[in-house]
Design an enzyme around this catalytic site. Structure first.
Site, mmCIF file in Angstrom:
data_model
loop_
_atom_site.group_PDB
_atom_site.id
_atom_site.type_symbol
_atom_site.label_atom_id
_atom_site.label_comp_id
_atom_site.label_asym_id
_atom_site.label_seq_id
_atom_site.Cartn_x
_atom_site.Cartn_y
_atom_site.Cartn_z
ATOM 1 N N LYS A 8 0.832 -1.184 0.000
ATOM 2 C CA LYS A 8 0.000 0.000 0.000
ATOM 3 C C LYS A 8 0.877 1.249 0.000
ATOM 4 O O LYS A 8 2.047 1.135 0.361
ATOM 5 C CB LYS A 8 -0.936 -0.019 1.181
ATOM 6 C CG LYS A 8 -0.244 0.253 2.509
ATOM 7 C CD LYS A 8 -1.255 0.233 3.602
ATOM 8 C CE LYS A 8 -0.661 0.558 4.919
ATOM 9 N NZ LYS A 8 -0.007 1.815 5.116
ATOM 10 N N HIS B 145 -0.435 -6.019 5.742
ATOM 11 C CA HIS B 145 0.307 -6.885 6.667
ATOM 12 C C HIS B 145 -0.520 -7.284 7.889
ATOM 13 O O HIS B 145 -0.203 -8.246 8.564
ATOM 14 C CB HIS B 145 1.658 -6.269 7.052
ATOM 15 C CG HIS B 145 1.586 -5.208 8.094
ATOM 16 N ND1 HIS B 145 1.201 -3.930 7.822
ATOM 17 C CD2 HIS B 145 1.839 -5.238 9.430
ATOM 18 C CE1 HIS B 145 1.233 -3.217 8.931
ATOM 19 N NE2 HIS B 145 1.617 -3.985 9.936
ATOM 20 N N GLU C 293 -1.404 4.031 18.203
ATOM 21 C CA GLU C 293 0.058 3.945 18.251
ATOM 22 C C GLU C 293 0.591 5.069 19.114
ATOM 23 O O GLU C 293 0.000 6.154 19.157
ATOM 24 C CB GLU C 293 0.636 4.065 16.847
ATOM 25 C CG GLU C 293 0.309 2.884 15.967
ATOM 26 C CD GLU C 293 0.927 3.033 14.591
ATOM 27 O OE1 GLU C 293 1.960 2.400 14.356
ATOM 28 O OE2 GLU C 293 0.390 3.789 13.777
ATOM 29 N N HIS D 245 -6.084 -1.609 6.860
ATOM 30 C CA HIS D 245 -6.075 -2.508 8.023
ATOM 31 C C HIS D 245 -7.436 -2.568 8.725
ATOM 32 O O HIS D 245 -7.953 -3.646 9.021
ATOM 33 C CB HIS D 245 -5.027 -2.075 9.043
ATOM 34 C CG HIS D 245 -3.652 -1.898 8.472
ATOM 35 N ND1 HIS D 245 -3.157 -2.700 7.469
ATOM 36 C CD2 HIS D 245 -2.659 -1.020 8.751
ATOM 37 C CE1 HIS D 245 -1.920 -2.316 7.177
ATOM 38 N NE2 HIS D 245 -1.602 -1.292 7.933
ATOM 39 N N LYS E 35 -1.806 8.373 15.814
ATOM 40 C CA LYS E 35 -0.409 8.359 16.251
ATOM 41 C C LYS E 35 -0.321 9.165 17.540
ATOM 42 O O LYS E 35 -1.147 10.051 17.786
ATOM 43 C CB LYS E 35 0.479 9.050 15.215
ATOM 44 C CG LYS E 35 0.368 8.483 13.816
ATOM 45 C CD LYS E 35 1.173 7.222 13.652
ATOM 46 C CE LYS E 35 1.088 6.716 12.224
ATOM 47 N NZ LYS E 35 1.538 5.346 12.071
HETATM 48 C C1 BG6 Z 1 1.517 0.579 8.495
HETATM 49 C C2 BG6 Z 1 1.268 2.065 8.559
HETATM 50 O O1 BG6 Z 1 0.711 -0.004 7.501
HETATM 51 O O2 BG6 Z 1 1.216 -0.003 9.754
HETATM 52 C C3 BG6 Z 1 2.065 2.692 9.667
HETATM 53 O O3 BG6 Z 1 1.642 2.651 7.328
HETATM 54 C C4 BG6 Z 1 1.847 1.979 10.970
HETATM 55 O O4 BG6 Z 1 1.747 4.075 9.797
HETATM 56 C C5 BG6 Z 1 2.030 0.485 10.795
HETATM 57 O O5 BG6 Z 1 2.767 2.488 11.923
HETATM 58 C C6 BG6 Z 1 1.691 -0.258 12.064
HETATM 59 O O6 BG6 Z 1 1.947 -1.618 11.923
HETATM 60 P P1 BG6 Z 1 2.019 -2.558 13.204
HETATM 61 O O7 BG6 Z 1 2.176 -3.922 12.627
HETATM 62 O O8 BG6 Z 1 3.192 -2.089 14.002
HETATM 63 O O9 BG6 Z 1 0.736 -2.365 13.941
#
Ligand code: BG6
Length: 514
Positions: free
Chosen positions: A176, A206, A244, A268, A366
């Site tokens: 993405k 992911h 986050e 996501h 964030k």
């Molecule tokens: C990514 C985003 O897809 O996922 C990021 O672009 C984000 O901004 C990240 O920090 C978070 O991934 P995870 O696996 O740490 O929750």
């Protein structure tokens, strides 16, 4: 009966059952990474390749080709990969595994508009097929900004590298953002599908590679007790949170102008919603899974009026634990007048018999209070309480929380009698924790997804139709925000702007404090 089923029949049943639990090993193949010096490759892709090698899941002649501008020799590339592996791999470093993997590493120098570089790569892949037994099977991982997708895909087309045959597969793995709205996503899909057939395109989300996300389906469909209550009859609303604590220092190039909704909700969170809300697939095949996901997404719509049902914010300076941190507009590389949101929340509804009337609240941000991703199903209150209201004042709504990360697990919150001589009832937690229940360690999402792409397991990769539908759901909200000024502000370390609380209060509800 065919020969192979005959053979299966005579296998020791215990052994064959055990075999099915072992992950499959990828067949002869190689992978080319474009953007190999980028952040994602450094932090996730290269360590994941090593972890797969150390788990014995890559074929003997696996070949990893990096492509980039730097004037690197094979040895320079190996050293660079080793550094990332030592820093980021999940499994222990083993010199023997490393040497085997490093033998198959190659680097091609060039830019995306450099025909000669791609001709060199085509020649290299042929040579690798002959010398390392990669058998003409190649995955091309595009870990590059989307404006370069078309260049790379065109070059793969021009040089013939994109064209698979019956015997030799060619696949493209893309990261993405898949566009920034419906129109650009369609454009992107058109560019890719002009060269690669849809079944050769692996779009990475992911989150789908995470164990806890896959467990949503196991929990729902391998058990009997959850599905009967999984509907508007019992569920009041659903909250999907990805919070986050990190800021955006160093990510301006990607994030400024994109924002939280495009970065996280479009992919996501909408995927999590699909897994939580979808009906049971008739089988666990990729086709059926994707069919059910798309069906539920087609029934999903944003709920307005958006001034009341959505919220967005941008973090200002504040405290993250004991650390004083700057606001987004002071972060290096960001436009000091940036209107990019770092917090986004919205309300979605699902037009189906099962979910009509149940709001799904999605939020992400964030620099929030702490890092946590969870899905909470908040149940309706019991229709009648036979207890003295004074003794049940601390009883909340029953809640089932799927904790995606960290502290992976599932939590059930319900009322229980407080020990003593009265019938006082208070909320308690029943907690399942992955680390306590299993000795096996969870693989990283990227290990699973890279392996699946090499194995042609398509189930965990969103289709073009899912991606386009997700934009269709989000676009009206993004358009509304674009016309309505700046995001609100929230101090770093808090749980988002006050408008996010107002949005819930308007429907008589409140965000869970995870
Ligand atoms: C990514 C985003 O897809 O996922 C990021 O672009 C984000 O901004 C990240 O920090 C978070 O991934 P995870 O696996 O740490 O929750």
């Amino acid at each position: 009966m065919s020969e192979s089923t005959q053979a299966e029949k005579w296998q020791n049943p215990l052994r064959s059952r055990k075999d099915r639990r072992l992950p499959r090993i990828a067949g002869p193949s190689g992978m080319v990474i474009f953007g190999v010096t980028g952040d994602l490759a450094k932090r996730k892709l290269l360590p994941a390749v090593y972890d797969l090698a150390s788990r014995g899941l890559l074929p003997a002649g696996f070949t990893l080709v990096g492509f980039g501008r730097r004037a690197w020799s094979k040895e320079d590339f190996e050293n660079y990969v080793k550094e990332q592996v030592l820093r980021g791999a999940r499994t222990d470093f083993d010199e023997h595994v490393w040497r085997r993997l490093a033998e198959g590493m190659q680097f091609v120098q060039g830019a995306f508009d450099d025909d000669q570089a791609f001709d060199n790569m085509a020649a290299l892949l042929k040579e690798m097929d002959a010398t390392r037994g990669t058998a003409g099977n190649w995955a091309f991982y595009l870990s590059v900004p989307p404006e370069y997708f078309a260049h790379v895909v065109d070059q793969l087309d021009r040089t013939g590298m994109a064209h698979g045959t019956e015997e030799q597969w060619r696949r493209v793995i893309i990261e993405k953002p898949f566009g920034h709205n419906l129109e650009s996503a369609k454009e992107l899909n058109k560019t890719i599908s002009a060269v690669f057939p849809e079944r050769a395109v692996f779009r990475i989300d992911h989150y789908l590679g995470k164990e806890t996300v896959q467990n949503i389906l196991a929990m729902r469909f391998a058990n009997q007790m959850f599905e009967p209550i999984w509907s508007s009859r019992y569920v009041d609303h659903v909250q999907i949170t990805m919070a986050e604590d990190i800021g955006l220092g160093g990510r301006a190039g990607y994030y400024d102008g994109i924002g939280a909704a495009r970065d996280v909700i479009q992919n996501h969170l909408i995927q999590l919603l699909a897994l939580v809300a979808m009906d049971e697939p008739v089988s666990f095949s990729p086709r059926q899974l994707r069919y059910e996901k798309l069906k539920i997404l087609r029934a999903t719509t944003p709920i307005g009026p958006f001034e009341e049902t959505t919220a967005r914010g941008q973090y200002t300076a504040g405290w993250q634990g004991s650390e004083k941190v700057v606001g987004l507009r002071e972060e290096e590389g960001f436009d000091p007048n940036s209107t990019t949101e770092t917090y986004a929340a919205c309300t979605l509804g699902i037009n189906s018999r099962r979910w009509a009337g149940v709001p799904f609240y999605l939020r992400t941000g964030k620099r929030l209070g702490r890092r946590v991703t969870e899905i909470a199903l908040v149940f309706k209150k019991a229709p009648h309480q036979p207890f003295d209201p004074g003794l049940t004042s601390q009883l909340g709504a029953n809640t089932l929380v799927i904790r995606v990360q960290p502290d992976e697990g599932i939590l059930l919150r319900f009322g229980s009698k407080v020990p003593g001589s009265t019938m006082e009832v208070r909320d308690v937690n029943m907690d399942f924790s992955y680390t306590e229940a299993f000795t096996e360690e969870s693989p990283e999402a990227y290990e699973r997804l890279i392996l699946d792409a090499l194995l042609d397991e398509t189930g965990l990769f969103p289709t073009s139709a899912e991606v386009e539908r997700s934009w269709e759901i989000l676009d009206p909200i993004l358009d509304f925000w674009a016309e309505h000024g700046r995001p609100d502000e929230y101090a770093a370390g808090t749980w988002g702007p006050p408008s996010a609380d107002h949005m819930m209060a308007a429907s008589g509800r409140a965000w869970r404090r995870p």
